[in-house]
Design an enzyme around this catalytic site. Structure first.
Site, PDB file in Angstrom:
ATOM      1  N   LYS A 122      41.640  42.185  46.810  1.00 27.23           N
ATOM      2  CA  LYS A 122      41.846  42.480  48.228  1.00 27.23           C
ATOM      3  C   LYS A 122      42.610  41.352  48.929  1.00 27.23           C
ATOM      4  O   LYS A 122      43.400  41.606  49.841  1.00 27.23           O
ATOM      5  CB  LYS A 122      40.501  42.738  48.906  1.00 27.23           C
ATOM      6  CG  LYS A 122      39.794  44.002  48.413  1.00 27.23           C
ATOM      7  CD  LYS A 122      40.636  45.251  48.615  1.00 27.23           C
ATOM      8  CE  LYS A 122      39.871  46.511  48.262  1.00 27.23           C
ATOM      9  NZ  LYS A 122      40.657  47.743  48.492  1.00 27.23           N
ATOM     10  N   ALA A 141      36.496  39.696  41.305  1.00 27.39           N
ATOM     11  CA  ALA A 141      37.653  40.553  41.038  1.00 27.39           C
ATOM     12  C   ALA A 141      38.029  41.350  42.283  1.00 27.39           C
ATOM     13  O   ALA A 141      39.208  41.434  42.657  1.00 27.39           O
ATOM     14  CB  ALA A 141      37.365  41.495  39.874  1.00 27.39           C
ATOM     15  N   TYR A 142      37.035  41.927  42.929  1.00 29.28           N
ATOM     16  CA  TYR A 142      37.274  42.704  44.144  1.00 29.28           C
ATOM     17  C   TYR A 142      37.847  41.815  45.241  1.00 29.28           C
ATOM     18  O   TYR A 142      38.841  42.172  45.892  1.00 29.28           O
ATOM     19  CB  TYR A 142      35.964  43.336  44.602  1.00 29.28           C
ATOM     20  CG  TYR A 142      36.076  44.212  45.825  1.00 29.28           C
ATOM     21  CD1 TYR A 142      36.559  45.510  45.727  1.00 29.28           C
ATOM     22  CD2 TYR A 142      35.690  43.745  47.080  1.00 29.28           C
ATOM     23  CE1 TYR A 142      36.654  46.328  46.851  1.00 29.28           C
ATOM     24  CE2 TYR A 142      35.784  44.542  48.203  1.00 29.28           C
ATOM     25  CZ  TYR A 142      36.263  45.838  48.088  1.00 29.28           C
ATOM     26  OH  TYR A 142      36.360  46.631  49.202  1.00 29.28           O
ATOM     27  N   SER A 143      37.259  40.638  45.436  1.00 32.46           N
ATOM     28  CA  SER A 143      37.731  39.723  46.474  1.00 32.46           C
ATOM     29  C   SER A 143      39.156  39.268  46.197  1.00 32.46           C
ATOM     30  O   SER A 143      40.000  39.211  47.095  1.00 32.46           O
ATOM     31  CB  SER A 143      36.797  38.512  46.571  1.00 32.46           C
ATOM     32  OG  SER A 143      35.484  38.901  46.906  1.00 32.46           O
TER      33      SER A 143
END
Length: 249
Positions: free
Chosen positions: A160, A155-157
């Site tokens: 971003k 999710a973070y990747s």
């Protein structure tokens, strides 16, 4: 000697500005003359940070995942400090460390909502005014994870990576308006966000940095300060790595 930029008569918004990289950005811009509005969900920490800056600094408790709240905070900021010419979209969360297929849907939505939608909402709110006034600088905090895709951080990747794409799109859309839009892609920087990450994941990130250490908040704030300045004049829709050699493109 640290370089100083002239932010006299500039008003800056720093989201997530009460902690970590955001606090370092707030301090750097204010030191160089900017009026700074710290937007942070942690109201108490935001007020402490603003008090530490001194005059021409305010703190607002803002949920950047709520577009109506963003619009209201922008109006309040400009009423107190004047027209906004700098936006640093820095608020974010890491989310849990687990494989993509195990990721709880509510966690996925929470990370995407803050790390991507919160960035978009800030940009959407400030850009029309910047265009009308013929000047603006927007700097989004992305991550090396957005380029490489960190395991157990889908999710973070993904968020971003999307911030990088948004930056490139908006940077092209605002060409000729006086508004420049760029982003930074740090490798791991030791901040409170580490409290959300397992020790094994932290060590994995450290092992990927050729310089063998994490970056500092002031190192990230330094390049962001330049991107916020009028000395940045031929860069838009660009990604600036702060990765200790980790970045390969």
């Amino acid at each position: 000697m640290t370089v100083r930029y002239d932010f006299t008569d500039r008003t800056a918004i720093v989201t997530g500005g009460a902690h970590g990289i955001g606090l370092a950005i707030s301090r750097r811009l204010h030191r160089d003359g900017a009026a700074v509005a710290i937007w942070d969900m942690d109201k108490a920490a935001g007020e402490v940070a603003a008090a530490g800056l001194g005059e021409r600094a305010v703190a607002l408790a803002v949920d950047v995942t709520d577009y109506a709240a963003v619009e209201a905070a922008l109006a309040a900021t400009e009423a107190q400090l004047g027209p906004v010419s700098i936006l640093c979209n820095n608020a974010g969360i890491a989310g849990p460390a687990m494989t993509s297929w195990e990721y709880a849907l509510e966690d996925w939505h929470a990370v995407i909502d803050l790390d991507l939608n919160g960035v978009y909402y800030g940009c959407r709110a400030v850009v029309p005014g910047m265009i009308e006034r013929g000047y603006g600088r927007i700097v989004n905090t992305a991550s090396i994870a957005g380029k490489e895709g960190n395991p157990n951080a889908a999710a973070y990747s993904a968020a971003k990576a999307a911030v990088i794409g948004l930056t490139k799109s908006l940077g092209k859309e605002t060409v000729g308006t006086g508004v420049l839009v760029n982003c930074v892609a740090p490798a791991a920087v030791e901040t409170d966000i580490f409290k959300q990450i397992t020790p094994a994941h932290i060590e994995m990130m450290r092992s990927k940095i050729p310089l063998g250490r994490f970056g500092t908040v002031d190192e990230v704030a330094s390049i962001i300060a330049w991107l916020c300045s009028s000395e940045c004049s031929f860069q838009t829709g660009a990604v600036f790595d702060v990765s200790g050699g980790r970045a390969t493109y």
